[in-house]
Design a protein around this motif. Structure first.
Motif, PDB file in Angstrom:
ATOM      1  N   PRO A  75      -0.545 -78.855 -43.343  1.00 33.57           N
ATOM      2  CA  PRO A  75       1.057 -78.760 -43.581  1.00 33.57           C
ATOM      3  C   PRO A  75       1.617 -79.870 -44.447  1.00 33.57           C
ATOM      4  O   PRO A  75       0.841 -81.185 -44.021  1.00 33.57           O
ATOM      5  N   VAL A  76       2.411 -79.725 -45.170  1.00 33.93           N
ATOM      6  CA  VAL A  76       3.026 -80.668 -46.126  1.00 33.93           C
ATOM      7  C   VAL A  76       4.531 -80.830 -46.021  1.00 33.93           C
ATOM      8  O   VAL A  76       5.183 -79.850 -46.184  1.00 33.93           O
ATOM      9  N   TRP A  77       4.857 -81.996 -45.296  1.00 27.67           N
ATOM     10  CA  TRP A  77       6.245 -82.169 -44.825  1.00 27.67           C
ATOM     11  C   TRP A  77       7.005 -82.837 -45.834  1.00 27.67           C
ATOM     12  O   TRP A  77       6.647 -84.061 -46.074  1.00 27.67           O
ATOM     13  N   GLY A  78       8.326 -82.375 -46.115  1.00 25.78           N
ATOM     14  CA  GLY A  78       9.025 -82.900 -47.146  1.00 25.78           C
ATOM     15  C   GLY A  78      10.005 -84.132 -46.238  1.00 25.78           C
ATOM     16  O   GLY A  78      10.559 -83.709 -45.366  1.00 25.78           O
ATOM     17  N   VAL A  79      10.035 -85.176 -46.995  1.00 28.36           N
ATOM     18  CA  VAL A  79      10.879 -86.310 -46.439  1.00 28.36           C
ATOM     19  C   VAL A  79      11.831 -86.741 -47.541  1.00 28.36           C
ATOM     20  O   VAL A  79      11.412 -86.681 -48.663  1.00 28.36           O
ATOM     21  N   LYS A  80      12.769 -87.444 -47.014  1.00 23.16           N
ATOM     22  CA  LYS A  80      13.991 -88.137 -48.208  1.00 23.16           C
ATOM     23  C   LYS A  80      13.211 -89.316 -48.524  1.00 23.16           C
ATOM     24  O   LYS A  80      13.562 -89.991 -49.763  1.00 23.16           O
ATOM     25  N   ASP A  81      12.549 -90.248 -47.660  1.00 19.34           N
ATOM     26  CA  ASP A  81      11.854 -91.673 -48.027  1.00 19.34           C
ATOM     27  C   ASP A  81      10.758 -91.889 -47.560  1.00 19.34           C
ATOM     28  O   ASP A  81      10.636 -92.150 -46.123  1.00 19.34           O
ATOM     29  N   ILE A  82       9.689 -91.670 -48.316  1.00 19.29           N
ATOM     30  CA  ILE A  82       8.335 -91.572 -48.083  1.00 19.29           C
ATOM     31  C   ILE A  82       7.888 -92.979 -47.454  1.00 19.29           C
ATOM     32  O   ILE A  82       7.067 -93.161 -46.799  1.00 19.29           O
ATOM     33  N   VAL A  83       8.702 -94.081 -47.874  1.00 18.62           N
ATOM     34  CA  VAL A  83       8.074 -95.370 -47.636  1.00 18.62           C
ATOM     35  C   VAL A  83       8.764 -95.461 -46.438  1.00 18.62           C
ATOM     36  O   VAL A  83       8.044 -96.270 -45.530  1.00 18.62           O
ATOM     37  N   ILE A  85       2.825 -89.380 -58.459  1.00 23.79           N
ATOM     38  CA  ILE A  85       2.913 -88.975 -59.546  1.00 23.79           C
ATOM     39  C   ILE A  85       4.083 -88.639 -60.317  1.00 23.79           C
ATOM     40  O   ILE A  85       5.101 -87.942 -59.885  1.00 23.79           O
ATOM     41  N   PRO A  86       4.312 -89.540 -61.239  1.00 23.65           N
ATOM     42  CA  PRO A  86       5.830 -89.982 -61.689  1.00 23.65           C
ATOM     43  C   PRO A  86       6.311 -88.529 -62.278  1.00 23.65           C
ATOM     44  O   PRO A  86       5.734 -87.936 -62.777  1.00 23.65           O
ATOM     45  N   GLY A  87       7.510 -88.634 -61.797  1.00 28.43           N
ATOM     46  CA  GLY A  87       8.349 -87.328 -62.219  1.00 28.43           C
ATOM     47  C   GLY A  87       8.182 -86.195 -61.606  1.00 28.43           C
ATOM     48  O   GLY A  87       8.847 -85.201 -61.845  1.00 28.43           O
ATOM     49  N   LEU A  88       7.215 -86.303 -60.505  1.00 28.89           N
ATOM     50  CA  LEU A  88       6.815 -84.975 -59.638  1.00 28.89           C
ATOM     51  C   LEU A  88       7.189 -85.318 -58.097  1.00 28.89           C
ATOM     52  O   LEU A  88       7.838 -84.553 -57.510  1.00 28.89           O
ATOM     53  N   VAL A  89       6.082 -86.141 -57.762  1.00 32.18           N
ATOM     54  CA  VAL A  89       5.788 -86.257 -56.146  1.00 32.18           C
ATOM     55  C   VAL A  89       5.287 -87.383 -55.691  1.00 32.18           C
ATOM     56  O   VAL A  89       4.478 -88.075 -56.476  1.00 32.18           O
ATOM     57  N   LYS A  90       5.611 -87.733 -54.594  1.00 32.52           N
ATOM     58  CA  LYS A  90       5.000 -89.043 -53.926  1.00 32.52           C
ATOM     59  C   LYS A  90       4.067 -88.372 -52.497  1.00 32.52           C
ATOM     60  O   LYS A  90       5.102 -87.609 -52.050  1.00 32.52           O
ATOM     61  N   LEU A  91       3.041 -88.474 -52.306  1.00 34.07           N
ATOM     62  CA  LEU A  91       2.408 -88.027 -51.461  1.00 34.07           C
ATOM     63  C   LEU A  91       1.729 -89.093 -50.376  1.00 34.07           C
ATOM     64  O   LEU A  91       1.195 -90.025 -51.054  1.00 34.07           O
ATOM     65  N   ASN A 125      10.328 -85.729 -53.209  1.00 31.94           N
ATOM     66  CA  ASN A 125      10.190 -85.379 -54.568  1.00 31.94           C
ATOM     67  C   ASN A 125      10.670 -86.449 -55.242  1.00 31.94           C
ATOM     68  O   ASN A 125      11.310 -87.368 -54.991  1.00 31.94           O
ATOM     69  N   ASP A 126      10.086 -86.505 -56.613  1.00 33.58           N
ATOM     70  CA  ASP A 126      10.284 -87.400 -57.464  1.00 33.58           C
ATOM     71  C   ASP A 126      10.807 -87.267 -58.765  1.00 33.58           C
ATOM     72  O   ASP A 126      10.282 -86.801 -59.634  1.00 33.58           O
ATOM     73  N   ASN A 127      12.344 -87.082 -58.705  1.00 34.92           N
ATOM     74  CA  ASN A 127      12.832 -86.449 -59.678  1.00 34.92           C
ATOM     75  C   ASN A 127      13.418 -87.461 -60.732  1.00 34.92           C
ATOM     76  O   ASN A 127      14.495 -87.410 -61.133  1.00 34.92           O
TER      77      ASN A 127
END
Length: 123
Positions: free
Chosen positions: A70-78, A98-104, A120-122
């Motif tokens: 499971p991969v859960w989306g969060v607003k602030d990964i830090v 991954i710049p411009g795409l995502v932080k995991l 998301n890294d928009n």
């Protein structure tokens, strides 16, 4: 033939102790118990995401590795990582960016089930 999905998703995870798992998921990820059926060693928890639940299946032997993650989306990964750190939750390294795409960030429940957080890294 179309699958005709109804919009619901339950992610099932094998656990060694359903009560301990319910406590862990409640405390660490703020999930809420919807129900527990001791007769079939199964429980479901609300994840806070619309129509997405976590199913907990108590099994004799928890299989490590493989299966769905499971991969859960969060607003602030830090901020989320800091929360996991404070609870001394095992993680697989630092946040991957991954710049411009995502932080995991990969982390594990007490039975070794892998999960991830993403932001998301928009930019």
């Amino acid at each position: 033939m179309a699958m005709n999905y109804d919009g619901d998703l339950t992610v099932s995870v094998g656990v060694s102790d359903i009560d301990a798992a319910i406590e862990w998921y409640s405390k660490i990820l703020d999930f809420e118990l919807l129900y527990k059926n001791a007769d079939i060693a199964w429980g479901e928890m609300s994840t806070g995401l619309t129509n997405v639940n976590l199913g907990l299946s108590q099994v004799e032997t928890v299989q490590h590795g493989g299966g769905a993650t499971p991969v859960w989306g969060v607003k602030d990964i830090v901020e989320a990582k800091a929360s996991l750190d404070a609870a001394k939750i095992k993680q697989d390294g630092d946040i991957q960016h991954i710049p411009g795409l995502v932080k995991l960030l990969t982390f594990y429940d007490p039975d070794g089930n892998a999960m991830m957080l993403f932001e998301n890294d928009n930019q």
